[in-house]
Design an enzyme around this catalytic site. Sequence first.
Site, PDB file in Angstrom:
ATOM      1  N   THR A  84       0.925  -1.347   0.052  1.00 45.75           N
ATOM      2  CA  THR A  84       0.084   0.081   0.129  1.00 45.75           C
ATOM      3  C   THR A  84       0.817   1.275  -0.021  1.00 45.75           C
ATOM      4  O   THR A  84       1.229   1.589   1.060  1.00 45.75           O
ATOM      5  CB  THR A  84      -0.991   0.073   1.008  1.00 45.75           C
ATOM      6  OG1 THR A  84      -0.374  -0.850   2.282  1.00 45.75           O
ATOM      7  CG2 THR A  84      -2.311  -0.188   0.800  1.00 45.75           C
ATOM      8  N   THR A 160       6.577  -4.475   1.825  1.00 44.98           N
ATOM      9  CA  THR A 160       8.192  -4.451   2.366  1.00 44.98           C
ATOM     10  C   THR A 160       8.480  -5.816   2.739  1.00 44.98           C
ATOM     11  O   THR A 160       9.850  -6.092   2.626  1.00 44.98           O
ATOM     12  CB  THR A 160       8.276  -3.388   3.367  1.00 44.98           C
ATOM     13  OG1 THR A 160       7.527  -3.681   4.356  1.00 44.98           O
ATOM     14  CG2 THR A 160       7.960  -1.978   2.992  1.00 44.98           C
ATOM     15  N   ASP A 161       7.552  -6.758   3.173  1.00 50.50           N
ATOM     16  CA  ASP A 161       8.278  -8.270   3.706  1.00 50.50           C
ATOM     17  C   ASP A 161       9.087  -8.832   2.767  1.00 50.50           C
ATOM     18  O   ASP A 161      10.053  -9.234   3.363  1.00 50.50           O
ATOM     19  CB  ASP A 161       6.946  -8.640   4.193  1.00 50.50           C
ATOM     20  CG  ASP A 161       6.664  -8.470   5.671  1.00 50.50           C
ATOM     21  OD1 ASP A 161       5.963  -9.365   6.414  1.00 50.50           O
ATOM     22  OD2 ASP A 161       6.721  -7.538   6.356  1.00 50.50           O
ATOM     23  N   LYS A 237      15.847  -6.342   4.500  1.00 46.19           N
ATOM     24  CA  LYS A 237      15.149  -5.506   5.461  1.00 46.19           C
ATOM     25  C   LYS A 237      15.639  -6.318   6.692  1.00 46.19           C
ATOM     26  O   LYS A 237      15.451  -7.443   7.218  1.00 46.19           O
ATOM     27  CB  LYS A 237      13.615  -6.191   5.397  1.00 46.19           C
ATOM     28  CG  LYS A 237      12.382  -5.264   6.384  1.00 46.19           C
ATOM     29  CD  LYS A 237      11.150  -5.729   5.762  1.00 46.19           C
ATOM     30  CE  LYS A 237      10.389  -4.976   6.877  1.00 46.19           C
ATOM     31  NZ  LYS A 237       8.958  -4.921   6.574  1.00 46.19           N
TER      32      LYS A 237
END
Lengths: 414, 627
Positions: A84, A160-161, A237
Amino acid sequence: MAGYNEGDLVKVVKDGHEYTGVVMPSRTDKITLKLKNGYNVGLSLDGTSVELVEPAQALPKPERKKHPHKPGLPAISILSTGGTIASRVDYRTGAVSSQFTADDILDAIPELTDIANFNGKVLSMIFSEDMDTATWQNLARAAYEEIKNGADGIIVTHGTDTMSYTAAALSFMIQTPVPIVLVGAQRSSDRPSSDNAMNMICAAAVATSDIAEVSVVMHGETSDDVCSVHRGTKVRKLHTSMRTAFQSVNVSPIATVDYATRTITKITNYTKRGERELKLMDKMEGRCALIKFYPGMSPDIIDYYREKGYRGIVLEGTGLGHVSTKWLPVIKKAADSGMAFVMASQCINGRICDRVYSTGIDLLKAGVIEGEDMLPEVALVKLMWALGQSAEVETVKRMMKADYSGEIHWRSTL
Amino acid sequence: MMDYEKLGLKSGLEIHQQLATVHKLYCCCPPRVRDVKDSCFEFFRYLRARESELGEVDRAAAEQAMARKKFIYKAYDTTCLIENDEEPPRPLNGEALSVALKAALMLNMAPVDEVFTMRKIVVDGSNTTGFQRTCFVASGGYLETALGKVGVDTLCLEEDAASKIEAKGDTIVYSLDRLGIPLIEIATAPDIHTPAQAREVALYIGTLLRSLPEVKRGLGTIRQDVNVSIAKGARVEIKGVQTLDLVEQTVEIEALRQVNLLAIRDELLARNARIDDEVFDITEIVKNTGSKVVKKAMSAGGVALAVKLPGFRGLVGKEIQPGRRLGSEFSDRAKRAAGVGGIFHIDELPNYGITQEETDAIAQKLGLGTNDAFVMVADAKVKSARAMDAVKIRAREALVGIPEETRGALPNGSTEYMRPLPGRARMYPETDVPSVDITREYLEKLKKELPETLPEKAKRLQGQYGLNEELAKGIAYSPSSYGFEEIVKAYGNATLVARTMLGTTVELRREGVPVENLAEEHYKDLFKYVAESKIAKEAIPKVLAEMARGADIDVAVSKLGLGGVGEDEVRKVIHEIVESRKDFVKEKGEASQSGLMGMAMAGLRGKADGKLISRILKEEIQATLKK
């Protein structure tokens, strides 16, 4: 209690107190009302009367603005996979809806219209943890088509994961003459403090620049000052929630982008716009696994994968690249049967060297190849890609030891 | 004294009380206020907001303005990633919720069955996320006052905002220590009808809250907002009313302001007043002025502009509340809208370096009649134009009535314009925080833990300490009631302590002594010394006065020459007095006591207890008579 639906304006009377509000979705046996003052409250239904005041109104659709293209600006394609990067809040109902189309994104971040002319495609609307090799392939093909049809750059909006997995996959599947930029938001885009706009604007600046690589553009600092441009094969990440979650590992970022001025400051060398010819190599072998080793772990898992017909395994070993010596015979058996083994390290930082300790040397003898300074996740994606390009194990091993997209650096520097 | 009933005065209070729970409302940081120089980390952010309910006229302009604003945040070793908006919040603090529910029960309110945390959009930078987390806890309560019931409409539990450290141009610096401290927000119904009643309600709620141990004590831990309207006026919200006295004063003075503004309106209408659209450039007229303000603007390349307000003469300069005129309202608007330093108007000129000549020249250029006024400003071109627009808007409002506004309280009870009344709050669920069920069992458990009510306390104080009804009530309803019980348990003298706290301080205040400086510690020290006979009770007012002025008790005692004298010393002094008046004593017999008492007190007042002096005097007189 029958007689009312979500969206209806009702009056609830409980113990002599009156509550008037709009019925909201409820996950319990209580009724949830949005009061006139904006608050949601939950009221239990025993001893309560509910009276319909006004049935749900059809809410007018939010206006959709058109964003005509401006002459002279580069053409950028936005491929949405589900992260999103923009959302809308309906304060009347409290509902947050994600926005994926290019027009929606431009509505939310109008500054983009000064940077480029945008077209958009929504490829999927799924959580990034639900993606698989098929998702990556679709994305690669879509990007290839857009570039073939004249796009000056691509922006991929992504959760982002698993963004760094997708970035790696694209880095191998496409040889690109233009920038392909992956971008997301660490803080939900419905909040005024979200990093979505800044990341997106910096991503657009990179997509129109001459950094013709697959890159990840996200906050470089907790302040809203600069974004970092990370090579797609060298980023991970490293924080669950901070804006600065994405960090380049074992190398510096390619560049930084100053948010206020959109100036790009180069840090390392990179492939320039037009240097490479557009090529799509999208075959992938999904039957690969990443195994993180811990002391006492049983090597049964290797047998399991071998029996299931898996073609390649990346081991996330300890230190310089080690697993228990008990694993050696199991690995040898699997390697001899034609499986490819690559060693990466759960230290994340640093380079594999199986030539120092006896375990490492024995692993090499058993057929494991050193993954150099590749991130374990990147090594996994590369192995899937390599096995997709060739069925020959020896060829695959050679490919794993060659640098295709900056995933391997031959020099370790501070 | 205004007839508030006739005026149709309506007022409500909104109280924000900080809690001293172990943790903040949505994280495990301590709710500690820090010194900004102890900040160990700093970062900055921009905020973006979308939809049009910003309460501003031009949405696009408002959004652009916001896009430029830079917010700098100071973090500490007692703040975490959640304050930095770098981590999702933890679940709602159960301890804070229990305190909120207790307060609700004590105010006869009905708690909801499920508490939802909401996100309320706030984009002035005081919340790093761009929203405030807030929950609706209870509604439909009341409290009793001398003039009848006052409804308590809502009780909410929410996080406090970051505190503003400084604002410079488009940059604002905030301190994150205060962000996330739990606040109980209590809003009464507009059932208050007199200023005195407003004070009574504020005192009641404040004292009630202080009976809960988890409530923070000290300066700045409770914030009071007042809303006021009169029947023909409009609802005005006044923020930041610091003290109880100011609550009463502010309501009174706001009613006065509205009455005066209505009178001005009526006069303006009678004069057919209007506002001319034209903005005149008067730069030429004032380019050589002696006014520092104007000169500064001119030398920076600015202009001087003026607008004509036909029919406004004498009314712009008319006082509407102490120290403020209609012109002050114009000035506030200009400052807020344009960032100018202020405006000048004809009713206050010549002054501030602007001469009669210049004033006349301006009046002439604008074609002013004897009943007409002008307002002028000197600043950069764009700012000056904005300032004049703002003045015109407010002048137009003056012809209609009282504008609804959010105003800020001033120390003398007057108020100044802050911003328009907020529009509907933009709220949506905080989905990162699960809702909390309030079960009947939980409420029953809390009911058993409630501190005594104020009427219960008054009764108990009467019985337990032998106070009369009036004193018992006075102490129960005062914030000093904790101190009272502690002191009396240690040093006795309940009635004396009560009279001192309630009566003596009032008298001292009338004499101009700064009694607001007196804290529980002062009274403790005082009554300790009284119990130790170091101070006679007659000396109490003087000692308190010295302590209120900053002295500690030992300094006060020595300054006042009170050392306290022992019985031997007293006997010696009295013996001398009686000896020197032997004949008078022989003549009047025991009746001489009253005459000599005066002399004895003059010499010993404050140094010894009056009863002791009286007894010894009697003994000495009897001894002399026997001779």
